[in-house]
Write an enzyme that holds these catalytic residues in place. Structure first.
Site, PDB file in Angstrom:
ATOM      1  N   GLY A 374       1.259  -1.123  -0.012  1.00 11.52           N
ATOM      2  CA  GLY A 374       0.407  -0.220   0.124  1.00 11.52           C
ATOM      3  C   GLY A 374       0.324   1.526   0.246  1.00 11.52           C
ATOM      4  O   GLY A 374       1.938   1.245   0.294  1.00 11.52           O
ATOM      5  N   PRO A 375       0.163   2.417  -0.213  1.00 13.12           N
ATOM      6  CA  PRO A 375       0.724   3.257  -0.300  1.00 13.12           C
ATOM      7  C   PRO A 375       1.526   3.793   1.344  1.00 13.12           C
ATOM      8  O   PRO A 375       0.563   3.596   2.419  1.00 13.12           O
ATOM      9  CB  PRO A 375      -0.363   4.834  -0.574  1.00 13.12           C
ATOM     10  CG  PRO A 375      -1.594   4.167  -0.340  1.00 13.12           C
ATOM     11  CD  PRO A 375      -1.216   2.689  -0.459  1.00 13.12           C
ATOM     12  N   PRO A 376       2.709   5.205   1.466  1.00 13.87           N
ATOM     13  CA  PRO A 376       2.641   5.754   2.339  1.00 13.87           C
ATOM     14  C   PRO A 376       1.846   6.174   3.434  1.00 13.87           C
ATOM     15  O   PRO A 376       1.217   6.850   2.974  1.00 13.87           O
ATOM     16  CB  PRO A 376       4.138   6.618   1.997  1.00 13.87           C
ATOM     17  CG  PRO A 376       4.241   6.072   0.814  1.00 13.87           C
ATOM     18  CD  PRO A 376       2.877   5.824  -0.134  1.00 13.87           C
ATOM     19  N   VAL A 378      -0.432   4.206   5.266  1.00 12.35           N
ATOM     20  CA  VAL A 378      -1.735   3.940   5.203  1.00 12.35           C
ATOM     21  C   VAL A 378      -1.570   2.759   6.897  1.00 12.35           C
ATOM     22  O   VAL A 378      -2.557   2.095   7.572  1.00 12.35           O
ATOM     23  CB  VAL A 378      -2.305   3.512   4.502  1.00 12.35           C
ATOM     24  CG1 VAL A 378      -2.408   4.047   3.455  1.00 12.35           C
ATOM     25  CG2 VAL A 378      -0.846   2.294   4.271  1.00 12.35           C
ATOM     26  N   THR A 381       3.058  -0.601   8.825  1.00 16.03           N
ATOM     27  CA  THR A 381       4.235  -0.970   9.748  1.00 16.03           C
ATOM     28  C   THR A 381       3.613  -1.300  11.277  1.00 16.03           C
ATOM     29  O   THR A 381       3.992  -1.649  11.505  1.00 16.03           O
ATOM     30  CB  THR A 381       5.501  -0.221  10.060  1.00 16.03           C
ATOM     31  OG1 THR A 381       6.497  -0.515   9.429  1.00 16.03           O
ATOM     32  CG2 THR A 381       6.144  -0.894  11.312  1.00 16.03           C
ATOM     33  N   SER A 698      -3.474   3.869 -20.045  1.00 18.45           N
ATOM     34  CA  SER A 698      -4.785   3.691 -19.321  1.00 18.45           C
ATOM     35  C   SER A 698      -5.433   6.077 -19.798  1.00 18.45           C
ATOM     36  O   SER A 698      -6.427   6.154 -19.046  1.00 18.45           O
ATOM     37  CB  SER A 698      -4.993   4.367 -17.464  1.00 18.45           C
ATOM     38  OG  SER A 698      -4.266   4.850 -16.909  1.00 18.45           O
ATOM     39  N   LYS A 741      -7.750   5.319  -7.427  1.00 12.53           N
ATOM     40  CA  LYS A 741      -8.025   6.589  -8.752  1.00 12.53           C
ATOM     41  C   LYS A 741      -8.985   6.276  -8.080  1.00 12.53           C
ATOM     42  O   LYS A 741      -9.845   7.822  -8.429  1.00 12.53           O
ATOM     43  CB  LYS A 741      -7.965   5.604 -10.597  1.00 12.53           C
ATOM     44  CG  LYS A 741      -6.511   5.264 -10.751  1.00 12.53           C
ATOM     45  CD  LYS A 741      -6.701   4.590 -12.469  1.00 12.53           C
ATOM     46  CE  LYS A 741      -5.285   4.163 -13.071  1.00 12.53           C
ATOM     47  NZ  LYS A 741      -5.851   4.010 -14.088  1.00 12.53           N
TER      48      LYS A 741
END
Length: 811
Positions: A374-376, A378, A381, A698, A741
């Site tokens: 996932g993105p940073p 979220v 860790t 896309s 998106k």
């Protein structure tokens, strides 16, 4: 030393058969054995033996690997040799003893079959006598040569003394040689020199120069031998000291035992022995530990190897071979703890509950290998720590970002100075149990270079079928990792090697919606930051509207990392007021106060509020940090029909623009355009943020919409975003990253979203908050776009999706 013959006067013919010699140089007067096995060489020996004078020419090869040497492969100066004896070893292999007679210079080959034959010119020794005063100069040269001979003899004898393998008779042989040329050749044939340097001596015809060269080589050889002797004596001395020290310590040990005094060394050995017995090691590890302990008993405590072996035994004894924590199998309690620490993330929580349920029914179940992508920001860790707390296990984390050395995973072998186990075994030792939650953070950022590939080493660690017998290079015994629950984290799956990704169960963590960020901030971030900044609820309150203001206008991200920093900045500002005693009562942070703590707004609200000109379309992109909104701009101008593309676009994105323009040209009349317009204008497509590379298919329908807008001079609705690949036939193909998106469009305030028809199955992944705030239009062909994208005089009254699916079917 080779033997030297004094009777070397023979008649040498002008043409001789030539035998190429590998890895050696034959000097006049030397007698050496050689092995003959090449067909041409065997034929030469057999034919020369039948002659009255078995003479041959010996030429050394420049490259010994050449099997069939030609003229360019041989040196041009060699030695005439007499065959003394031939011993047949096998059918096509002889051992030949030859004696060097005189130097010769090669004039040219005259035959190559059945062996090489060449025309030669014998070269006598040269003593160089100048022509001014021949008697005086001849006498001077003689004195110089004798002086050189004396120097060569003396140094040669000293070298012989430093070489234990050379017999003493060699000094007598040197004294018996009176001819300067023969002395030079005798010593040259026995010097340890490279082939090229020996050939250089052979090619030196002048005796004085030859002796001078040999004198230099002898001096160099003597220096090398002196250094070698010095090193050997130092080693022997050190070994003598160690042996003497060991004997004395053994005597000291016996004396102390008689006196009944405690022996520190013996105590250390006994302590290690007790630790080995109580460590509950595997049979393999215990056998290795006992073996190393026996070696340790025979070593001096002051030796370097003693310390290395002692450290190795410490590692074996400290590892938790049979120490485990008991899992908390109360499912309701685990669910409660997970909900306390993290908002939502139902898919991850469901997977942990499933694992514990299976463990409850089957205690021997191996630990899963999970990969959270996932993105940073979220919570990947922190989720690992929460899982460890919920299951009652120890938690250990290592960061793999930038790791390039395989030894970081598998450890270094003990032969290296300062060797240690790899990070996996180090983490197990520090966790003190053999079943911790082990987090492999940033696994997508592993590197590799000449030191190895760490991702290949992780294949064994993350394979449930192999990690029960994991072997670290330092330990050299197997350690069971099957009880460890490994959790890897990554921002993007593409950079994880396919074999490694195949071994892990991938769980995706998407970005958060505004409502989810609000709940996370209210339930977790604000209470934590109030406490960490020394405040209390009686001193500060952040209203709901303030949190929404921060989320909307000060942070725009997939995770909540910047949101937490922003809340922390507000708390720090309030803490300053109380620290300076400017405030005594509770401070309620309202939206109007944020400009004092955070400055002006960083974002200007929903992007759909910005007016769009003809030719500007809003697209959606996937990035490692989540989804993002992009604007594609098109302009037309007078020209000859060319298309310009700017904005750091990749090849695939450029091809999408070409495909969109080609379709518009082919369907110009149906789209209300004159076919002749394209030959009179140039079109320029630009994607802002030109420093950022962009690629992918896309943006196809966004390119089409932008081009159609600029060509028809019609504005595209500012509340609509789109994504999808376009073909030359106008079909719209599915794309990836729909969830990310869609969340990006929702964050940007879009109320309409155009997606490919085949991506309808992905709508169930979109959170309800985003799905309910946007109309979703599923399209199959670009012909459906004009009715959706262009501004209309009246907006629709309802917000039903333009699909066959009802809103209740989206989830």
């Amino acid at each position: 030393m080779c033997a030297q013959s004094s009777n070397l006067m023979v008649d040498i013919p002008d043409v001789l058969p030539v035998l190429p010699l590998r890895n050696a140089v034959l000097f006049p007067g030397s007698i050496i054995p050689i092995d003959v096995g090449r067909k041409k060489s065997v034929k030469l020996v057999e034919e020369v033996l039948s002659r009255e004078k078995p003479l041959i020419g010996i030429l050394s090869q420049k490259d010994p690997s050449v099997e069939n040497p030609q003229e360019d492969d041989l040196f041009t100066v060699g030695t005439v040799a007499r065959i003394l004896k031939v011993i047949k070893l096998t059918k096509d292999n002889y051992s030949v003893i030859i004696q060097g007679i005189a130097r010769f210079e090669l004039l040219g080959f005259i035959g190559r079959e059945p062996y090489i034959s060449a025309k030669i010119l014998p070269i006598p020794d040269d003593f160089e006598t100048p022509s001014i005063d021949e008697e005086t100069d001849e006498e001077l040269v003689k004195v110089q040569v004798e002086s050189l001979m004396q120097g060569v003899r003396e140094i040669a004898k000293r070298v012989i003394k430093l070489m234990p393998d050379v017999p003493n008779e060699a000094t007598s042989l040197i004294d018996s040689v009176t001819e300067p040329g023969q002395l030079a050749d005798l010593i040259s044939s026995n010097l340890e020199l490279p082939l090229e340097e020996k050939q250089k001596i052979l090619e030196t015809y002048n005796v004085k120069n030859r002796l001078h060269q040999i004198l230099l080589y002898l001096n160099r050889q003597m220096e090398i031998l002196k250094i070698r002797e010095k090193i050997n004596s130092q080693v022997q001395e050190e070994m003598g000291k160690s042996q003497r020290e060991y004997v004395l310590r053994q005597h000291l040990k016996a004396i102390k035992e008689e006196l009944g005094e405690l022996d520190p060394e013996g105590g250390d050995i006994d302590e290690l022995k007790n630790r080995i017995n109580s460590a509950n090691m595997s049979e393999e590890a215990k056998s290795m530990a006992v073996k190393q302990l026996d070696r340790l008993k025979m070593m001096s405590p002051t030796s370097a190897e003693y310390s290395v072996t002692h450290t190795y035994l410490d590692w074996l004894c400290d590892l938790p071979w049979s120490v485990s924590t008991e899992d908390t199998l109360d499912i309701s309690r685990v669910r409660e703890i997970l909900d306390e620490d993290h908002y939502d993330l139902q898919k991850i929580k469901k997977r942990i509950i499933e694992y514990l349920a299976v463990r409850k029914l089957n205690p021997d179940k191996k630990g899963p290998i999970l990969c959270l992508i996932g993105p940073p920001g979220v919570g990947k860790t922190s989720l690992g720590r929460s899982i460890a707390r919920a299951m009652g296990r120890e938690f250990w984390r290592i960061s793999l970002g930038g790791v390039r050395d395989e030894a970081e995973i598998r450890g270094h072998r003990r032969t290296y100075v300062g060797a240690l186990p790899g990070r996996i075994i180090q983490g197990i030792r520090k966790a003190k149990v053999n079943n911790p939650i082990f987090m492999l953070d940033e696994i997508d950022k592993l590197g590799h270079d000449f030191r190895g590939d760490p991702s290949s080493a992780l294949l064994e660690v993350l394979d449930p079928e192999q990690n029960s017998t994991f072997s670290d290079h330092y330990l050299e015994v197997q350690f069971d990792l099957s009880k460890v629950m490994f959790i890897a984290t990554a921002n993007m799956p593409d950079t994880i090697p396919e074999p490694l990704r195949d071994r892990m169960e991938v769980l995706e963590l998407p970005g958060y919606t505004r409502l989810e960020k609000f709940q996370i901030a209210k339930q977790y971030i604000v209470p934590r930051q109030i406490k960490e900044n020394g405040l209390t609820k009686s001193r500060i309150e952040i209203t709901d509207n303030t949190l929404l203001e921060i989320i909307e206008y000060y942070t725009r991200e997939a995770g909540v990392r910047n949101l937490e920093r922003t809340v922390e900045a507000v708390c720090r500002g309030v803490a300053v007021m109380f620290a300076e005693e400017k405030r005594k009562t509770k401070y309620i942070v309202r939206p109007s106060h944020l400009i004092d703590f955070l400055g002006p707004r960083k974002f200007q609200g929903p992007q759909h509020a910005l007016p769009l000109e003809p030719g500007v379309a809003t697209g959606l992109a996937w990035t490692p940090t989540g989804g993002d909104v992009i604007h594609i701009e098109s302009r037309r101008m007078k020209g000859s029909g060319s298309l310009m593309l700017t904005g750091h676009l990749g090849d695939v994105m450029k091809e999408s623009a070409q495909a969109a323009l080609s379709y518009i040209k082919s369907e110009a009349e149906h789209l209300g355009l004159s076919p002749d317009i394209f030959s009179t204008i140039d079109i320029h497509i630009h994607v802002p943020a030109g420093a950022v590379p962009k690629d992918g298919p896309s943006a196809g329908i966004t390119m089409f919409s932008s081009l159609l807008s600029v060509l028809t001079d019609r504005k595209i609705r500012h509340d609509i975003a789109m994504t999808g690949e376009i073909t030359l036939q106008g079909r719209i193909l599915p794309v990836g990253g729909i969830k990310e998106k869609s969340l990006a469009a929702h964050r940007a305030g879009m109320t309409n979203l155009i997606l490919p028809w085949e991506n309808g199955k992905d709508l169930r992944e979109i959170p309800d908050e985003a799905l309910n705030d946007m109309d979703i239009h599923l399209v199959k062909h670009v012909s459906e776009l004009p009715a959706l994208i262009f501004e209309k005089k009246a907006k629709p009254a309802n917000k039903k999706p333009n699909t066959s699916k009802s809103k209740s079917d989206k989830k």
